[in-house]
Design an enzyme around this catalytic site. Structure first.
Site, PDB file in Angstrom:
ATOM      1  CD  GLU A  49       3.336  -5.411  -9.860  1.00  0.00           C
ATOM      2  OE1 GLU A  49       2.444  -5.556  -9.449  1.00  0.00           O
ATOM      3  OE2 GLU A  49       4.137  -4.547  -9.718  1.00  0.00           O
ATOM      4  CG  ASP A  50      -0.803  -7.402  -6.472  1.00  0.00           C
ATOM      5  OD1 ASP A  50       0.178  -6.704  -6.555  1.00  0.00           O
ATOM      6  OD2 ASP A  50      -1.924  -7.144  -5.942  1.00  0.00           O
ATOM      7  CG  ASP A  61       3.795  -5.213  -6.323  1.00  0.00           C
ATOM      8  OD1 ASP A  61       4.059  -4.112  -5.958  1.00  0.00           O
ATOM      9  OD2 ASP A  61       2.562  -5.596  -6.296  1.00  0.00           O
ATOM     10  CG  LEU A  62       5.706  -4.496  -0.015  1.00  0.00           C
ATOM     11  CD1 LEU A  62       6.664  -5.595   0.588  1.00  0.00           C
ATOM     12  CD2 LEU A  62       6.141  -3.106   0.665  1.00  0.00           C
ATOM     13  CG  ASP A  63       1.577  -2.765  -0.896  1.00  0.00           C
ATOM     14  OD1 ASP A  63       1.612  -2.963   0.343  1.00  0.00           O
ATOM     15  OD2 ASP A  63       1.954  -1.708  -1.417  1.00  0.00           O
ATOM     16  CB  SER A  75       6.884  -1.814  -3.872  1.00  0.00           C
ATOM     17  OG  SER A  75       5.633  -1.057  -3.385  1.00  0.00           O
ATOM     18  CB  ALA A  76       3.947   2.108  -6.719  1.00  0.00           C
ATOM     19  CB  SER A  77       4.522   0.948  -0.992  1.00  0.00           C
ATOM     20  OG  SER A  77       4.385   1.302   0.164  1.00  0.00           O
ATOM     21  CE  LYS A 107       5.259  -1.219  -9.511  1.00  0.00           C
ATOM     22  NZ  LYS A 107       5.089  -2.348  -8.401  1.00  0.00           N
ATOM     23  CG  ASN A 142       3.920   3.607   3.787  1.00  0.00           C
ATOM     24  OD1 ASN A 142       4.308   4.198   4.779  1.00  0.00           O
ATOM     25  ND2 ASN A 142       2.809   3.774   3.338  1.00  0.00           N
ATOM     26  CE  LYS A 158      -5.998  -5.444  -5.363  1.00  0.00           C
ATOM     27  NZ  LYS A 158      -6.225  -6.929  -5.347  1.00  0.00           N
ATOM     28  N   GLY A 159      -1.024  -1.063  -7.482  1.00  0.00           N
ATOM     29  CA  GLY A 159      -0.218  -0.498  -8.091  1.00  0.00           C
ATOM     30  C   GLY A 159       0.290   0.832  -8.231  1.00  0.00           C
ATOM     31  CB  ILE A 160      -2.265   3.700  -9.016  1.00  0.00           C
ATOM     32  CG1 ILE A 160      -2.875   2.594 -10.231  1.00  0.00           C
ATOM     33  CG2 ILE A 160      -2.186   4.952  -9.470  1.00  0.00           C
ATOM     34  CD1 ILE A 160      -1.947   2.647 -11.504  1.00  0.00           C
ATOM     35  NE  ARG A 174       1.254   7.482   0.092  1.00  0.00           N
ATOM     36  CZ  ARG A 174       2.087   7.675   1.150  1.00  0.00           C
ATOM     37  NH1 ARG A 174       2.143   9.145   1.698  1.00  0.00           N
ATOM     38  NH2 ARG A 174       3.082   6.816   1.543  1.00  0.00           N
ATOM     39  CB  THR A 230       0.051  -4.453   2.447  1.00  0.00           C
ATOM     40  OG1 THR A 230       0.808  -4.927   1.710  1.00  0.00           O
ATOM     41  CG2 THR A 230       0.627  -4.551   4.001  1.00  0.00           C
TER      42      THR A 230
END
Ligand code: BG6
Ligand code: MG
Length: 225
Positions: free
Chosen positions: A170-171, A9-11, A116-118, A146, A120, A45-47, A49, A17
Site C-alpha cells: 500500500e501507498d 493496492d492499485l493507485d 483497491s478502493a477503486s 479503507k 476503475n 489517498k486510499g479513500i 470516491r 494513477t
C-alpha cells in the site's frame, strides 16, 4: 509460516494513477470554490470516491451545501475527468518492479489480488495489460472502504487465503491501517518528498525494491512447497 497471497493496492502501487486522482479532484474542487493542495491530497489517498468528496466539502466548509443527488453528480464529474486522464495509460506506466514481482509470484503459484478502493480497477489493469497476472480483483462496491479491513479481507477470501498468511502492499495511510486491521503483514511504499505511511511492517522507497525474497524475509514467511 506459508505465504498464501499477496494483495496489491492499485493507485500509487501498481501505477502512478494517484496523480490523476489529485488532478481531477483539484479541478472539481476549484469549480466549487475549494482549494486543495498536495498535503491535503495525502488524506484522500486510499479513500473511496464519495468519502473523498465528503472530505473535500468538509475541508472547504461546504458540507451542508449539497443534496445527496448533487454530491453524486459532483463525484460523477470528477470520475469523468479522471477516466479521461487514464486514456493514455499503457503497459509502460506500470511501476518498476511490479511486473517482475507478479511473474515471481506466478512461478511460485502464490495468488496476486488487487485490493483497491477503486471502481476503475478493471479498466486500469486492462490498459496496463496486467489482467492475466492477477488471480482476482476485489469489488469494493457495497463493502466498507479503507481504513476498514473489509477490502483486504475480501482479497484474502478471493485467494482462498488465511489473512494471517497474506502480505498487503500500500501507498496510503488508510490502506496500511486496513491491512493491519485485517491481521496481515503490511508493506508501505513511500515516494520522494512524501512521508511513507506509518504503521507498516516494512517500508520501501520504491516499488523497484519489491522482490518475493524481500517480502518473505520481512514477513518471516516461506513459499509453499
Ligand atoms: C483509491 C485511491 O485507490 O481509489 C483514491 O487512492 C480513490 O484516491 C479511490 O478515491 C476510489 O477510486 P475510484 O476510481 O473508484 O474513484
Ligand atoms: Mg493507493
Amino acid at each position: 509460516m506459508e505465504l498464501q497471497a499477496v494483495l496489491f493496492d492499485l493507485d500509487g502501487v501498481v501505477t502512478d494513477t494517484a496523480k490523476y486522482h489529485f488532478t481531477a479532484w483539484r479541478n472539481l474542487a476549484r469549480r466549487i470554490g475549494i482549494d486543495i493542495d498536495g498535503d491535503f491530497n495525502e488524506s484522500l489517498k486510499g479513500i473511496e470516491r464519495m468519502q473523498s468528496l465528503e472530505r473535500i466539502l468538509v475541508h472547504g466548509g461546504r458540507e451542508q451545501d449539497y443534496s445527496q443527488e448533487e454530491k453524486e453528480r459532483l463525484a460523477q464529474e470528477k470520475n469523468e475527468e479522471y477516466v479521461s486522464l487514464l486514456a493514455g495509460l499503457t503497459p509502460e506506466d506500470t511501476y518498476p518492479g511490479i511486473k517482475e514481482l507478479l511473474i515471481e509470484l506466478r512461478e511460485r503459484r502464490i495468488p496476486a489480488v488487487i485490493a483497491s478502493a477503486s471502481k476503475n480497477a478493471p479498466l486500469i489493469l486492462e490498459a496496463l495489460r496486467l489482467n492475466e497476472h492477477f488471480h482476482a480483483i476485489v469489488d469494493p462496491g457495497g463493502i466498507p472502504g479503507k481504513p476498514a479491513p473489509d477490502i483486504s479481507l475480501q482479497g484474502a477470501k478471493l485467494a482462498g487465503a488465511d489473512p494471517a498468511h497474506c502480505i498487503g502492499i500500500e501507498d496510503s495511510q488508510a490502506g496500511i491501517e486496513a491491512i493491519k486491521a485485517a491481521g496481515m503483514h503490511a508493506v508501505g511504499i513511500g515516494e520522494a518528498g512524501i512521508p511513507a505511511p506509518s504503521g507498516a511492517d516494512l517500508v520501501c522507497s520504491s516499488t523497484k525494491e519489491l522482490t518475493l525474497r524481500l517480502l518473505l524475509d520481512s514477513a518471516g514467511m516461506a513459499c509453499k512447497r
